[in-house]
Design a protein around this motif. Structure first.
Motif, PDB file in Angstrom:
ATOM      1  N   SER A 173       0.844  -1.198   0.000  1.00 29.45           N
ATOM      2  CA  SER A 173       0.000   0.000   0.000  1.00 29.45           C
ATOM      3  C   SER A 173       0.876   1.242   0.000  1.00 29.45           C
ATOM      4  N   CYS A 174       0.637   2.111  -0.977  1.00 30.97           N
ATOM      5  CA  CYS A 174       1.300   3.409  -1.045  1.00 30.97           C
ATOM      6  C   CYS A 174       0.191   4.467  -1.038  1.00 30.97           C
ATOM      7  N   VAL A 175       0.006   5.105   0.112  1.00 34.17           N
ATOM      8  CA  VAL A 175      -1.108   6.038   0.304  1.00 34.17           C
ATOM      9  C   VAL A 175      -0.616   7.462   0.098  1.00 34.17           C
ATOM     10  N   LEU A 176      -1.325   8.202  -0.753  1.00 33.75           N
ATOM     11  CA  LEU A 176      -0.939   9.567  -1.094  1.00 33.75           C
ATOM     12  C   LEU A 176      -1.752  10.600  -0.333  1.00 33.75           C
ATOM     13  N   GLY A 177      -2.874  10.196   0.249  1.00 37.08           N
ATOM     14  CA  GLY A 177      -3.716  11.109   1.017  1.00 37.08           C
ATOM     15  C   GLY A 177      -3.651  10.786   2.494  1.00 37.08           C
ATOM     16  N   GLU A 178      -4.821  10.822   3.140  1.00 39.67           N
ATOM     17  CA  GLU A 178      -4.867  10.488   4.561  1.00 39.67           C
ATOM     18  C   GLU A 178      -4.713   8.990   4.751  1.00 39.67           C
ATOM     19  N   ASP A 179      -4.309   8.593   5.965  1.00 37.31           N
ATOM     20  CA  ASP A 179      -4.072   7.185   6.256  1.00 37.31           C
ATOM     21  C   ASP A 179      -5.318   6.353   5.971  1.00 37.31           C
ATOM     22  N   SER A 180      -5.106   5.159   5.440  1.00 39.94           N
ATOM     23  CA  SER A 180      -6.192   4.247   5.103  1.00 39.94           C
ATOM     24  C   SER A 180      -6.202   3.077   6.076  1.00 39.94           C
ATOM     25  N   THR A 181      -7.252   2.974   6.870  1.00 38.71           N
ATOM     26  CA  THR A 181      -7.379   1.853   7.810  1.00 38.71           C
ATOM     27  C   THR A 181      -7.468   0.528   7.071  1.00 38.71           C
ATOM     28  N   PHE A 182      -8.203   0.516   5.958  1.00 33.41           N
ATOM     29  CA  PHE A 182      -8.369  -0.720   5.197  1.00 33.41           C
ATOM     30  C   PHE A 182      -7.034  -1.229   4.665  1.00 33.41           C
ATOM     31  N   LEU A 183      -6.229  -0.342   4.086  1.00 34.57           N
ATOM     32  CA  LEU A 183      -4.961  -0.772   3.502  1.00 34.57           C
ATOM     33  C   LEU A 183      -3.929  -1.098   4.579  1.00 34.57           C
ATOM     34  N   GLN A 184      -4.007  -0.446   5.733  1.00 36.48           N
ATOM     35  CA  GLN A 184      -3.137  -0.822   6.838  1.00 36.48           C
ATOM     36  C   GLN A 184      -3.390  -2.272   7.236  1.00 36.48           C
ATOM     37  N   GLN A 185      -4.656  -2.633   7.344  1.00 39.63           N
ATOM     38  CA  GLN A 185      -5.002  -4.010   7.683  1.00 39.63           C
ATOM     39  C   GLN A 185      -4.614  -4.964   6.565  1.00 39.63           C
ATOM     40  N   ALA A 186      -4.810  -4.544   5.316  1.00 42.61           N
ATOM     41  CA  ALA A 186      -4.480  -5.404   4.173  1.00 42.61           C
ATOM     42  C   ALA A 186      -2.991  -5.741   4.138  1.00 42.61           C
ATOM     43  N   SER A 187      -2.141  -4.738   4.315  1.00 42.22           N
ATOM     44  CA  SER A 187      -0.698  -4.972   4.277  1.00 42.22           C
ATOM     45  C   SER A 187      -0.232  -5.796   5.472  1.00 42.22           C
ATOM     46  N   GLU A 188      -0.823  -5.543   6.635  1.00 43.46           N
ATOM     47  CA  GLU A 188      -0.433  -6.277   7.834  1.00 43.46           C
ATOM     48  C   GLU A 188      -0.824  -7.747   7.732  1.00 43.46           C
ATOM     49  N   ILE A 189      -2.021  -8.024   7.253  1.00 40.93           N
ATOM     50  CA  ILE A 189      -2.527  -9.402   7.204  1.00 40.93           C
ATOM     51  C   ILE A 189      -1.835 -10.218   6.122  1.00 40.93           C
ATOM     52  N   THR A 190      -1.564  -9.613   4.969  1.00 43.94           N
ATOM     53  CA  THR A 190      -1.006 -10.357   3.836  1.00 43.94           C
ATOM     54  C   THR A 190       0.521 -10.337   3.792  1.00 43.94           C
ATOM     55  N   GLY A 191       1.163  -9.608   4.695  1.00 42.00           N
ATOM     56  CA  GLY A 191       2.620  -9.567   4.698  1.00 42.00           C
ATOM     57  C   GLY A 191       3.218  -8.533   3.773  1.00 42.00           C
ATOM     58  N   GLY A 192       2.435  -7.550   3.362  1.00 42.03           N
ATOM     59  CA  GLY A 192       2.940  -6.491   2.503  1.00 42.03           C
ATOM     60  C   GLY A 192       3.499  -5.320   3.298  1.00 42.03           C
ATOM     61  N   THR A 193       3.751  -4.212   2.613  1.00 42.13           N
ATOM     62  CA  THR A 193       4.321  -3.012   3.214  1.00 42.13           C
ATOM     63  C   THR A 193       3.382  -1.841   3.023  1.00 42.13           C
ATOM     64  N   TYR A 194       3.180  -1.074   4.093  1.00 39.29           N
ATOM     65  CA  TYR A 194       2.321   0.116   4.041  1.00 39.29           C
ATOM     66  C   TYR A 194       3.184   1.356   4.210  1.00 39.29           C
ATOM     67  N   VAL A 195       3.045   2.291   3.258  1.00 40.01           N
ATOM     68  CA  VAL A 195       3.807   3.543   3.302  1.00 40.01           C
ATOM     69  C   VAL A 195       2.872   4.691   2.931  1.00 40.01           C
ATOM     70  N   ARG A 196       2.945   5.756   3.717  1.00 39.27           N
ATOM     71  CA  ARG A 196       2.198   6.981   3.392  1.00 39.27           C
ATOM     72  C   ARG A 196       3.178   8.031   2.910  1.00 39.27           C
ATOM     73  N   VAL A 197       2.968   8.509   1.680  1.00 43.34           N
ATOM     74  CA  VAL A 197       3.875   9.480   1.055  1.00 43.34           C
ATOM     75  C   VAL A 197       3.220  10.854   1.116  1.00 43.34           C
ATOM     76  N   GLU A 198       3.803  11.755   1.885  1.00 43.24           N
ATOM     77  CA  GLU A 198       3.251  13.105   2.005  1.00 43.24           C
ATOM     78  C   GLU A 198       3.729  14.008   0.882  1.00 43.24           C
ATOM     79  N   ASP A 199       4.992  13.858   0.479  1.00 40.73           N
ATOM     80  CA  ASP A 199       5.556  14.656  -0.610  1.00 40.73           C
ATOM     81  C   ASP A 199       5.475  13.834  -1.897  1.00 40.73           C
ATOM     82  N   HIS A 200       4.524  14.173  -2.768  1.00 43.70           N
ATOM     83  CA  HIS A 200       4.324  13.402  -3.993  1.00 43.70           C
ATOM     84  C   HIS A 200       5.506  13.539  -4.952  1.00 43.70           C
TER      85      HIS A 200
END
Length: 292
Positions: A173-200
């Motif tokens: 998950s690469c989130v460009l806006g506000e934090d996503s609860t759904f994608l945080q759970q998705a990355s945690e459960i499936t073993g992926g990586t969650y990153v929030r990018v503030e500077d596009h």
């Protein structure tokens, strides 16, 4: 253990026009193309698929039925990169022209992330089924998301997450806006990586530095630390995050209060014993007060 036939990267891009009206879609698309080209360059056996989604539908950007589109010029460029770039840009142009300021696009809420995840998982499954016996394919999904979460899609998204976990498909998950609860759970459960990018403007750096490598190689690198995950569920009745509630034993729908009939599967339930006892005690007290 079977022979490796490369990695499959399914890129899912949020195209909601209302959110992108205040941000630069062009820069994000260019950074995404850099990631796509780098992924194909790593291994000639690597495979790529790109989806775009908004509140009115999910669109396949690459490969399409006419995926052998020739670019205007291939001088100095690898022909495969030119096909990928030209096809994705042409599909994006067609989609944006079709949805130019219609009434249904004016609401920011409701991007079909659940539909995009489902189609991405279906594509991973189709590619895996078409492999020769004994071959193994490492599949992963990368979501580029800008618009906020839609609580009404909670059940569909969670079903997609558990399906990905069962099929061993990591969701990055690469989130460009506000934090996503759904994608945080998705990355945690499936073993992926969650990153929030503030500077596009640094998006390409994050895509190449974090998401280009496979999940199994990230343990050897200094990737961004995992953020605190909110594991609360969204209730089916009001689409609000719930700390404590009632869960349907049939379809696992969550409710913030007791409901005798499940809104999702129409299962019927008896009133909880604690509530029944509470009603009896209340009635007894009223009766005693009446006598007195």
């Amino acid at each position: 253990m079977g022979d490796s036939v490369g990695d499959l990267l399914v890129l899912v891009i949020d195209l909601h026009p209302v959110w992108w009206a205040d941000h630069s879609l062009t820069g994000v698309v260019q950074s995404s193309l850099v990631l796509c080209n780098a992924h194909l360059l790593q291994n000639p056996l690597n495979k790529l698929c790109v989806y775009g989604y908004m509140n009115t539908g999910v669109y396949k950007l690459y490969p399409t039925e006419e995926d052998m589109v020739a670019g205007e010029s291939t001088a100095g460029k690898y022909e495969g990169f030119d096909v990928v770039n030209t096809t994705i840009l042409m599909r994006l142009k067609d989609i944006m022209l079709e949805c130019h300021d219609p009434e249904e696009h004016r609401q920011l809420d409701g991007s079909l992330l659940s539909g995009a995840l489902i189609q991405a998982l279906c594509h991973c499954n189709v590619v895996s089924k078409n492999l020769a016996i004994g071959n193994a394919l490492n599949s992963r999904i990368l979501v580029l998301k800008g618009s906020p979460d839609s609580r009404s899609q909670y059940m569909a998204i969670m079903n997609s997450i558990f399906a990905a976990q069962k099929n061993k498909v990591a969701i990055d998950s690469c989130v460009l806006g506000e934090d996503s609860t759904f994608l945080q759970q998705a990355s945690e459960i499936t073993g992926g990586t969650y990153v929030r990018v503030e500077d596009h403007g640094k998006l390409a750096q994050y895509l190449l530095g974090v998401f280009l490598m496979g999940v199994e190689f990230r343990k050897s690198f200094n990737t961004p630390p995992a953020s605190k995950v909110d594991f609360r569920a969204a209730c089916q009745c009001h689409s609000k995050m719930t700390d404590l509630g009632f869960v349907c034993s049939v379809c696992m729908s969550v409710y913030c209060g007791f409901r005798p009939i499940c809104m999702t599967c129409n299962a019927h339930f008896k009133l909880p014993t604690a509530l029944l006892k509470g009603k009896k005690v209340t009635g007894k007290r009223k009766l005693e007060n009446g006598k007195s």
